[in-house]
Motif scaffolding. Structure first.
Motif, PDB file in Angstrom:
ATOM      1  N   VAL A  51       0.839  -1.205   0.000  1.00 45.51           N
ATOM      2  CA  VAL A  51       0.000   0.000   0.000  1.00 45.51           C
ATOM      3  C   VAL A  51       0.873   1.254   0.000  1.00 45.51           C
ATOM      4  O   VAL A  51       0.621   2.215  -0.731  1.00 45.51           O
ATOM      5  CB  VAL A  51      -0.965  -0.010   1.208  1.00 45.51           C
ATOM      6  CG1 VAL A  51      -1.648   1.325   1.374  1.00 45.51           C
ATOM      7  CG2 VAL A  51      -1.979  -1.125   1.053  1.00 45.51           C
ATOM      8  N   TYR A  52       1.937   1.249   0.795  1.00 43.42           N
ATOM      9  CA  TYR A  52       2.857   2.382   0.852  1.00 43.42           C
ATOM     10  C   TYR A  52       3.556   2.560  -0.498  1.00 43.42           C
ATOM     11  O   TYR A  52       3.702   3.685  -0.989  1.00 43.42           O
ATOM     12  CB  TYR A  52       3.883   2.141   1.955  1.00 43.42           C
ATOM     13  CG  TYR A  52       4.581   3.385   2.434  1.00 43.42           C
ATOM     14  CD1 TYR A  52       4.123   4.065   3.547  1.00 43.42           C
ATOM     15  CD2 TYR A  52       5.701   3.875   1.780  1.00 43.42           C
ATOM     16  CE1 TYR A  52       4.757   5.200   4.000  1.00 43.42           C
ATOM     17  CE2 TYR A  52       6.337   5.016   2.212  1.00 43.42           C
ATOM     18  CZ  TYR A  52       5.872   5.674   3.329  1.00 43.42           C
ATOM     19  OH  TYR A  52       6.496   6.800   3.759  1.00 43.42           O
ATOM     20  N   GLN A  53       3.972   1.465  -1.108  1.00 44.45           N
ATOM     21  CA  GLN A  53       4.639   1.545  -2.408  1.00 44.45           C
ATOM     22  C   GLN A  53       3.684   1.960  -3.516  1.00 44.45           C
ATOM     23  O   GLN A  53       4.128   2.497  -4.542  1.00 44.45           O
ATOM     24  CB  GLN A  53       5.295   0.209  -2.749  1.00 44.45           C
ATOM     25  CG  GLN A  53       6.495  -0.105  -1.910  1.00 44.45           C
ATOM     26  CD  GLN A  53       7.092  -1.454  -2.258  1.00 44.45           C
ATOM     27  OE1 GLN A  53       7.124  -1.823  -3.416  1.00 44.45           O
ATOM     28  NE2 GLN A  53       7.564  -2.161  -1.255  1.00 44.45           N
ATOM     29  N   ALA A  54       2.402   1.735  -3.339  1.00 44.66           N
ATOM     30  CA  ALA A  54       1.426   2.179  -4.338  1.00 44.66           C
ATOM     31  C   ALA A  54       1.422   3.701  -4.440  1.00 44.66           C
ATOM     32  O   ALA A  54       1.241   4.253  -5.535  1.00 44.66           O
ATOM     33  CB  ALA A  54       0.037   1.663  -3.980  1.00 44.66           C
ATOM     34  N   PHE A  55       1.653   4.385  -3.323  1.00 42.71           N
ATOM     35  CA  PHE A  55       1.759   5.838  -3.366  1.00 42.71           C
ATOM     36  C   PHE A  55       3.006   6.275  -4.135  1.00 42.71           C
ATOM     37  O   PHE A  55       2.993   7.283  -4.835  1.00 42.71           O
ATOM     38  CB  PHE A  55       1.762   6.426  -1.954  1.00 42.71           C
ATOM     39  CG  PHE A  55       0.436   6.305  -1.257  1.00 42.71           C
ATOM     40  CD1 PHE A  55      -0.669   6.990  -1.719  1.00 42.71           C
ATOM     41  CD2 PHE A  55       0.301   5.496  -0.156  1.00 42.71           C
ATOM     42  CE1 PHE A  55      -1.898   6.886  -1.092  1.00 42.71           C
ATOM     43  CE2 PHE A  55      -0.911   5.377   0.490  1.00 42.71           C
ATOM     44  CZ  PHE A  55      -2.024   6.066   0.021  1.00 42.71           C
TER      45      PHE A  55
END
Length: 125
Positions: free
Chosen positions: A71-75
């Motif tokens: 989820v963090y890497q999706a940003f």
């Protein structure tokens, strides 16, 4: 574990390279440039600080830690995706768009590697 860590580290290096390329061709007075090294160092430092959580989370094989990391890497993926058209607006340089495209592809690969990693390893006694 190390594969995920190196993918996130490579994404970090590409993000720093994108800032350095963007600083080479400033578009206005409020952008990052080599003329103001304090602002450049602050931008690079902020990128490094923002990449610390996914770097730490990539060291864990727990499913919840991997999902939070994804989820963090999706940003990060969305940031690189937004940088591609911005790089096209910079006059005399397409290099920012190219590095943003490379960062986008590496970030997507990092997300896929994080999702595909199997954490259900059998414990032997």
């Amino acid at each position: 574990m190390f594969k995920r860590f190196f993918m996130v580290l490579l994404t970090l290096l590409i993000a720093v390279a994108a800032v350095l390329l963007a600083a080479k061709h400033p578009t206005g007075p409020n952008t990052v440039s080599y003329d103001e090294p304090v602002g450049l160092w602050l931008s690079i430092g902020m990128i490094i600080v923002l990449f610390i959580p996914p770097l730490i989370l990539s060291l864990f094989s727990n499913r919840i830690a991997r999902i939070i990391s994804v989820v963090y890497q999706a940003f990060v993926v969305m940031s690189f995706l937004g940088l591609i058209p911005i790089g096209l607006l910079i006059p005399d340089s397409i290099a920012v768009s190219v590095i943003a495209l490379i960062g986008f592809l590496i970030s997507i690969a990092s997300v896929v590697v994080s999702l595909k990693t199997n954490s259900n390893k059998e414990v032997t006694r």
